[in-house]
Motif scaffolding. Structure first.
Motif, short mmCIF file in Angstrom:
data_model
loop_
_atom_site.label_atom_id
_atom_site.label_comp_id
_atom_site.label_asym_id
_atom_site.label_seq_id
_atom_site.Cartn_x
_atom_site.Cartn_y
_atom_site.Cartn_z
N THR A 10 0.97 -1.17 0.05
CA THR A 10 0.38 0.03 -0.40
C THR A 10 0.55 1.46 -0.06
O THR A 10 1.47 1.03 0.37
N TYR A 11 0.89 1.99 -1.30
CA TYR A 11 1.28 3.34 -0.99
C TYR A 11 0.82 4.28 -1.15
O TYR A 11 -0.61 4.88 -2.35
N LEU A 12 1.10 5.75 -1.28
CA LEU A 12 1.40 7.23 -1.54
C LEU A 12 1.89 7.28 -2.98
O LEU A 12 2.58 7.07 -3.14
N ASP A 13 0.86 7.15 -4.29
CA ASP A 13 0.97 7.32 -5.66
C ASP A 13 1.38 8.86 -5.36
O ASP A 13 0.45 10.46 -5.50
N THR A 14 2.34 10.04 -5.59
CA THR A 14 3.36 11.15 -5.23
C THR A 14 2.78 11.72 -6.43
O THR A 14 2.61 13.38 -6.81
N ASP A 15 2.02 11.28 -7.50
CA ASP A 15 1.97 11.70 -9.21
C ASP A 15 0.71 12.68 -9.20
O ASP A 15 -0.07 13.42 -9.23
N CYS A 16 -0.35 11.80 -8.82
CA CYS A 16 -2.04 12.18 -7.75
C CYS A 16 -2.32 12.50 -6.86
O CYS A 16 -3.52 12.74 -6.59
N GLY A 17 -1.47 12.27 -5.70
CA GLY A 17 -2.09 11.77 -4.12
C GLY A 17 -2.93 11.12 -4.20
O GLY A 17 -3.58 11.24 -2.70
N ARG A 18 -3.25 9.99 -4.13
CA ARG A 18 -3.83 8.67 -4.00
C ARG A 18 -3.22 7.78 -3.70
O ARG A 18 -2.00 7.61 -3.91
N ILE A 19 -4.47 6.86 -2.50
CA ILE A 19 -3.52 5.71 -1.90
C ILE A 19 -3.40 4.59 -2.60
O ILE A 19 -4.66 4.31 -3.23
N ARG A 20 -3.46 4.05 -2.93
CA ARG A 20 -3.10 2.63 -3.88
C ARG A 20 -2.19 1.60 -3.65
O ARG A 20 -1.39 1.45 -2.82
N ALA A 21 -2.51 0.23 -4.27
CA ALA A 21 -2.16 -0.93 -3.40
C ALA A 21 -1.61 -1.74 -4.86
O ALA A 21 -2.21 -1.57 -5.53
N GLU A 22 -0.40 -2.66 -4.39
CA GLU A 22 0.06 -3.73 -5.29
C GLU A 22 0.21 -4.30 -4.66
O GLU A 22 0.52 -4.82 -4.32
N ALA A 23 -0.96 -5.91 -5.34
CA ALA A 23 -0.33 -7.55 -4.96
C ALA A 23 1.59 -8.18 -5.73
O ALA A 23 1.53 -7.87 -6.73
N PHE A 24 2.08 -8.58 -5.01
CA PHE A 24 2.81 -9.01 -5.19
C PHE A 24 3.08 -10.42 -4.52
O PHE A 24 2.88 -10.84 -3.56
N ASP A 25 3.77 -11.86 -5.50
CA ASP A 25 3.76 -13.20 -4.65
C ASP A 25 5.28 -13.15 -4.38
O ASP A 25 4.98 -13.66 -3.03
#
Length: 59
Positions: A10-25
């Motif tokens: 879970t991270y802050l996308d500093t380009d747009c100011g939104r909190i996003r999430a990505e999944a990894f194995d």
């Protein structure tokens, strides 16, 4: 018995100011991604280990 899990960043996308999430194995891939996201002065990232849920079987 090996626990099946994946890693969610879970991270802050500093380009747009939104909190996003990505999944990894793989935890190493999650750590590399999190490191890139938190490189910015205002950026941050959190890695969570999430257990994979077993599908329920019909009776």
């Amino acid at each position: 018995m090996e626990t099946k899990q994946y890693f969610e960043v879970t991270y802050l996308d500093t380009d747009c100011g939104r909190i996003r999430a990505e999944a990894f194995d793989d935890v190493a891939d999650a750590e590399r991604f999190a490191s890139r996201q938190s490189a910015d002065e205002h950026g941050w990232a959190i890695i969570d280990a999430v257990p994979v849920r077993e599908n329920r079987q019909a009776a």
